[in-house]
Design an enzyme around this catalytic site. Structure first.
Site, PDB file in Angstrom:
ATOM      1  N   GLU A 177       0.814  -1.218   0.000  1.00 13.69           N
ATOM      2  CA  GLU A 177       0.000   0.000   0.000  1.00 13.69           C
ATOM      3  C   GLU A 177       0.849   1.270   0.000  1.00 13.69           C
ATOM      4  OE1 GLU A 177      -2.844  -0.381  -0.802  1.00 13.69           O
ATOM      5  OE2 GLU A 177      -3.903  -1.982   0.270  1.00 13.69           O
ATOM      6  N   HIS A 186      -2.868   2.663   8.514  1.00  7.72           N
ATOM      7  CA  HIS A 186      -3.922   1.864   7.874  1.00  7.72           C
ATOM      8  C   HIS A 186      -4.049   0.559   8.651  1.00  7.72           C
ATOM      9  CE1 HIS A 186      -6.165  -0.588   5.149  1.00  7.72           C
ATOM     10  NE2 HIS A 186      -5.133  -1.359   4.874  1.00  7.72           N
ATOM     11  N   HIS A 237      -6.804  -2.948   9.879  1.00  7.34           N
ATOM     12  CA  HIS A 237      -8.005  -3.744   9.588  1.00  7.34           C
ATOM     13  C   HIS A 237      -8.783  -3.906  10.894  1.00  7.34           C
ATOM     14  CE1 HIS A 237      -5.500  -5.662   6.074  1.00  7.34           C
ATOM     15  NE2 HIS A 237      -5.839  -4.402   5.840  1.00  7.34           N
ATOM     16  N   HIS A 245     -12.591  -3.463   3.530  1.00  2.15           N
ATOM     17  CA  HIS A 245     -11.139  -3.517   3.695  1.00  2.15           C
ATOM     18  C   HIS A 245     -10.702  -3.113   5.110  1.00  2.15           C
ATOM     19  CE1 HIS A 245      -6.957  -2.510   1.799  1.00  2.15           C
ATOM     20  NE2 HIS A 245      -6.861  -3.038   3.008  1.00  2.15           N
TER      21      HIS A 245
HETATM   22 ZN   LIG Z   1      -5.195  -3.275   4.199  1.00  2.00          ZN
END
Ligand SMILES: [Zn+2]
Length: 232
Positions: free
Chosen positions: A81, A100, A102, A164
């Site tokens: 990413e 970022h 989850h 996501h």
């Molecule tokens: Zn991810």
């Protein structure tokens, strides 16, 4: 290069904190910080490597990349990413750290495609007017990067990516981590409220605008270099 040691350590410390608090699991998610100050280049960032255990990570495992994704330092492959993080730094000069994850409760809203309206003063003060859903695009693709770049121009500091996870920003790493925590608290409260099937109340519009104006004021100070951003 010694110039980057401070930023590599920031990534390691952030990962440790986020793992300890349960926001990063296995190898999911990624963390980056903008390289600031002299003599370090201004157009670069430090990011976690791809698919690597956060708790095994050492300073040299952290990747330093230019905003054009040219490798500057680090042997490991950067997070898939990395393009998404670079897109954030190019689009939002007020953002100095990107997390970022989850994380579970916000991910539930990512599955329901349910944005979080302005529920709490603190939420709007630090995350923005609402936590919007960024439409799904496959991980690690230019399509995801472009979709994100398009959505973050409204100066919010937290977004949910459909099917996501989440994206949180800060003017330094500490703030980005706090924003991850605020987002998860709001997500859990909102999910519980939705389960009640009763009407979910929001904060008054005028209060929302005052709180968001404070966030914008902070962001403008960062853009002008008037707020310390955790660089050296
Ligand atoms: Zn991810």
């Amino acid at each position: 290069m010694e110039a980057h040691a401070h930023f590599k350590q920031q990534i390691l410390d952030a990962c440790r904190t986020l793992v300890d608090k349960g926001y990063l699991m296995a190898t999911g998610g990624n963390v980056s910080v903008r390289i600031t100050g002299q003599p370090a280049p201004q157009n670069a960032f430090a990011i976690t490597p791809s698919n690597y255990d956060y708790l095994k990570m050492l300073p040299d495992d952290v990747c330093i990349l230019s905003l054009d994704l040219e490798p500057i330092e680090g042997e490991r492959k950067p997070s898939v990413e990395a393009g998404m993080h670079a897109g954030v730094y190019q689009t939002r000069p007020d953002v100095m750290a990107v997390v970022h994850t989850h994380q579970v409760y916000a991910s539930a809203l990512a599955l329901m495609n349910a944005p979080i309206p302005a529920l709490f003063d603190e939420q709007v003060r630090f995350l923005g007017r609402a936590v919007e859903i960024i439409p799904y695009a496959p991980s690690g693709t230019g399509m995801l990067r472009n979709t994100i770049v398009k959505h973050i121009k409204n100066h919010h500091n937290a977004y949910i990516i459909q099917n996501h996870g989440v994206l949180c920003f800060g003017h330094d790493m500490e703030r980005a981590i706090h924003n991850v925590e605020i987002l998860e608290k709001c997500s859990l409260a909102y999910l519980l409220a939705l389960c009640s099937e009763r009407k979910v109340s929001k904060i008054p519009l005028a209060v929302r605008e005052i709180a968001f104006a404070k966030l914008r004021k902070d962001q403008k100070k960062v853009e002008k270099g008037e707020i310390s951003t955790g660089g050296e």
